[in-house]
Design a protein around this motif. Structure first.
Motif, short mmCIF file in Angstrom:
data_model
loop_
_atom_site.label_atom_id
_atom_site.label_comp_id
_atom_site.label_asym_id
_atom_site.label_seq_id
_atom_site.Cartn_x
_atom_site.Cartn_y
_atom_site.Cartn_z
N GLY A 173 11.59 0.53 0.57
CA GLY A 173 12.47 0.40 -0.60
C GLY A 173 13.48 1.53 -0.66
N THR A 174 13.47 2.30 -1.75
CA THR A 174 14.40 3.43 -1.88
C THR A 174 14.10 4.53 -0.86
OG1 THR A 174 12.97 4.42 -3.57
CG2 THR A 174 14.76 2.98 -4.34
N GLY A 175 12.90 4.47 -0.25
CA GLY A 175 12.54 5.46 0.76
C GLY A 175 13.08 5.15 2.13
N GLY A 176 13.80 4.01 2.26
CA GLY A 176 14.40 3.65 3.53
C GLY A 176 13.43 2.93 4.46
N VAL A 177 13.81 2.84 5.72
CA VAL A 177 13.01 2.16 6.75
C VAL A 177 12.51 3.20 7.73
CG1 VAL A 177 13.03 0.44 8.60
CG2 VAL A 177 14.32 0.02 6.49
N VAL A 178 11.20 3.17 8.01
CA VAL A 178 10.62 4.15 8.93
C VAL A 178 9.76 3.41 9.96
CG1 VAL A 178 10.56 5.96 7.18
CG2 VAL A 178 8.55 4.52 7.53
N SER A 179 9.50 4.07 11.08
CA SER A 179 8.65 3.50 12.10
C SER A 179 7.18 3.65 11.72
CB SER A 179 8.90 4.19 13.44
OG SER A 179 8.53 5.56 13.36
N LEU A 180 6.32 2.89 12.37
CA LEU A 180 4.88 3.00 12.10
C LEU A 180 4.36 4.39 12.40
CD1 LEU A 180 3.39 -0.37 13.43
CD2 LEU A 180 3.40 0.44 11.07
N SER A 181 4.93 5.02 13.42
CA SER A 181 4.46 6.35 13.82
C SER A 181 4.77 7.40 12.78
CB SER A 181 5.09 6.75 15.16
OG SER A 181 6.51 6.79 15.07
N SER A 182 5.66 7.10 11.81
CA SER A 182 6.00 8.06 10.77
C SER A 182 4.92 8.15 9.69
CB SER A 182 7.33 7.69 10.10
OG SER A 182 8.40 7.76 11.02
N VAL A 183 4.05 7.16 9.61
CA VAL A 183 3.00 7.15 8.60
C VAL A 183 1.94 8.17 8.98
CG1 VAL A 183 1.22 5.76 7.48
CG2 VAL A 183 3.44 4.74 8.04
N GLN A 184 1.73 9.15 8.11
CA GLN A 184 0.75 10.20 8.35
C GLN A 184 -0.57 9.96 7.63
OE1 GLN A 184 1.52 12.72 10.61
NE2 GLN A 184 3.32 11.43 10.87
N GLU A 185 -0.51 9.18 6.55
CA GLU A 185 -1.72 8.91 5.76
C GLU A 185 -1.50 7.62 4.98
OE1 GLU A 185 -5.61 10.40 4.52
OE2 GLU A 185 -4.14 11.44 5.79
N ILE A 186 -2.55 6.80 4.91
CA ILE A 186 -2.52 5.57 4.11
C ILE A 186 -3.42 5.80 2.89
CG2 ILE A 186 -2.99 3.09 4.07
CD1 ILE A 186 -2.69 3.12 7.13
N LEU A 187 -2.85 5.62 1.72
CA LEU A 187 -3.59 5.91 0.48
C LEU A 187 -4.09 4.62 -0.18
CD1 LEU A 187 -1.25 8.67 -0.97
CD2 LEU A 187 -3.26 8.93 0.48
N LYS B 165 0.83 -1.21 0.00
CA LYS B 165 0.00 0.00 0.00
C LYS B 165 0.86 1.26 0.00
CE LYS B 165 -4.09 -1.94 2.21
NZ LYS B 165 -5.08 -1.78 3.32
N GLY B 166 0.28 2.35 -0.51
CA GLY B 166 0.97 3.63 -0.52
C GLY B 166 0.72 4.38 0.77
N VAL B 167 1.75 5.04 1.26
CA VAL B 167 1.65 5.82 2.50
C VAL B 167 2.32 7.17 2.30
CG1 VAL B 167 1.55 3.80 4.02
CG2 VAL B 167 3.78 4.79 3.41
N LEU B 168 1.90 8.13 3.10
CA LEU B 168 2.58 9.42 3.15
C LEU B 168 3.41 9.50 4.42
CD1 LEU B 168 -0.13 12.00 1.97
CD2 LEU B 168 1.75 11.00 0.65
N VAL B 169 4.71 9.76 4.25
CA VAL B 169 5.64 9.87 5.36
C VAL B 169 6.43 11.17 5.20
CG1 VAL B 169 5.85 7.38 5.68
CG2 VAL B 169 7.39 8.55 4.11
N PRO B 170 7.04 11.68 6.25
CA PRO B 170 7.82 12.91 6.11
C PRO B 170 8.86 12.81 5.01
CG PRO B 170 7.49 12.42 8.43
CD PRO B 170 6.96 11.24 7.66
N GLY B 171 8.88 13.76 4.14
CA GLY B 171 9.80 13.78 3.01
C GLY B 171 9.39 14.86 2.04
N SER B 172 10.31 15.30 1.20
CA SER B 172 10.03 16.46 0.34
C SER B 172 10.23 16.16 -1.14
CB SER B 172 10.93 17.63 0.74
OG SER B 172 12.30 17.27 0.67
N THR B 173 9.96 14.93 -1.55
CA THR B 173 10.13 14.60 -2.96
C THR B 173 8.80 14.18 -3.59
OG1 THR B 173 10.66 12.28 -2.47
CG2 THR B 173 12.51 13.83 -2.61
N VAL B 174 8.68 14.44 -4.87
CA VAL B 174 7.55 13.98 -5.66
C VAL B 174 8.11 13.49 -6.99
CG1 VAL B 174 7.11 16.32 -6.51
CG2 VAL B 174 5.32 14.58 -6.69
N GLY B 175 7.70 12.30 -7.38
CA GLY B 175 8.25 11.72 -8.60
C GLY B 175 7.31 11.89 -9.78
N VAL B 176 7.88 12.04 -10.96
CA VAL B 176 7.10 12.14 -12.20
C VAL B 176 7.54 11.02 -13.14
CG1 VAL B 176 6.55 13.57 -14.20
CG2 VAL B 176 6.85 14.64 -11.96
N THR B 177 6.58 10.20 -13.56
CA THR B 177 6.86 9.10 -14.50
C THR B 177 5.79 9.12 -15.59
OG1 THR B 177 7.78 7.73 -12.72
CG2 THR B 177 7.17 6.61 -14.75
#
Length: 237
Positions: free
Chosen positions: A223-237, A110-122
């Motif tokens: 993956g390329t976003g690294g490893v984060v704790s559950l508490s870092s997830v701000q939104e589940i998409l 699933k997709g999640v929103l975590v602290p970070g400042s990147t947006v990808g375009v494909t």
């Protein structure tokens, strides 16, 4: 209650000192505090052995105040209770970690929103992104910055409520031209009554797997976003 004294009419040493490695005669045993660090049952057994020894060597002509023995009993009970409490808390922590592992497993893929400042375009399509607002803002502005450092698009989101907010970008610059594929940087500013509310940019990541740490608590492998704790997830998409 039986009065307990040493052979010289005085309490030779506290029971806890003896349990922690101090001999009944006032000296220090060579074994240190091995028995003092044992289980609650071990502490109670040591106490009973010392109690019997004191009773065998008490001086009936010079008794000691029973309140001091009561104090020793209370200390032993406290140590025993703390050991049992630690065992109970460890068990509860293990159950919580197991529950969190099961919950985290449901996020794989699933997709999640975590602290970070990147947006990808494909293929001209931009991934979702977001902002975490500690307080409501009356003006939120997002700048999309290219790898070269140029601002390609400015988004005016207006007023947003406090909490995580999902935002989107159509992958086009300010002139309506689709930008090149790649990774872009998101810069968010948010104000309320002219004061900065301290926004945090959120980026989109897909959960690849669940990683269990040394303490048993789960983390998310992005993956390329690294490893984060559950508490870092701000939104589940």
């Amino acid at each position: 209650m039986t009065t307990i004294t040493g052979s010289n009419g005085q309490f030779s040493s506290s029971f806890l000192d003896a349990v922690n490695g101090t001999s009944g005669s006032g000296g220090t045993s060579g074994s240190g505090s091995a028995s003092g660090t044992g289980s609650a049952t071990s502490l109670q057994n040591n106490f009973l052995q010392l109690l019997v020894a004191q009773m065998n060597n008490q001086d009936p002509l010079n008794p000691m105040d029973n309140s001091q023995v009561t104090s020793q009993l209370a200390q032993i009970s406290t140590v025993s209770g703390l050991n049992q409490l630690n065992t109970t808390l460890s068990s509860i922590t293990g159950q919580i970690n197991s529950s969190q592992n099961l919950q985290a497993a449901g996020l794989v893929g699933k997709g999640v929103l975590v602290p970070g400042s990147t947006v990808g375009v494909t293929g001209g399509q931009a991934t979702p992104f977001g902002v975490q607002l500690p307080a409501a803002a009356d003006t939120v502005t997002v700048d999309i910055v290219s790898p070269s450092g140029a601002t390609v698009r400015t988004l005016h989101e207006g007023a947003l409520a406090a909490g995580p907010q999902v935002l989107t970008w159509d992958g086009k610059d300010n002139n309506g031209v689709t930008v090149a594929d790649g990774s872009y940087t998101v810069k968010v500013s948010a104000t309320a009554n002219g004061q900065n509310v301290g926004p945090t940019a959120l980026n989109y990541q897909v959960v690849s797997s669940v990683v269990t740490g040394a303490n048993g608590a789960p983390s998310l492998n992005l993956g390329t976003g690294g490893v984060v704790s559950l508490s870092s997830v701000q939104e589940i998409l």
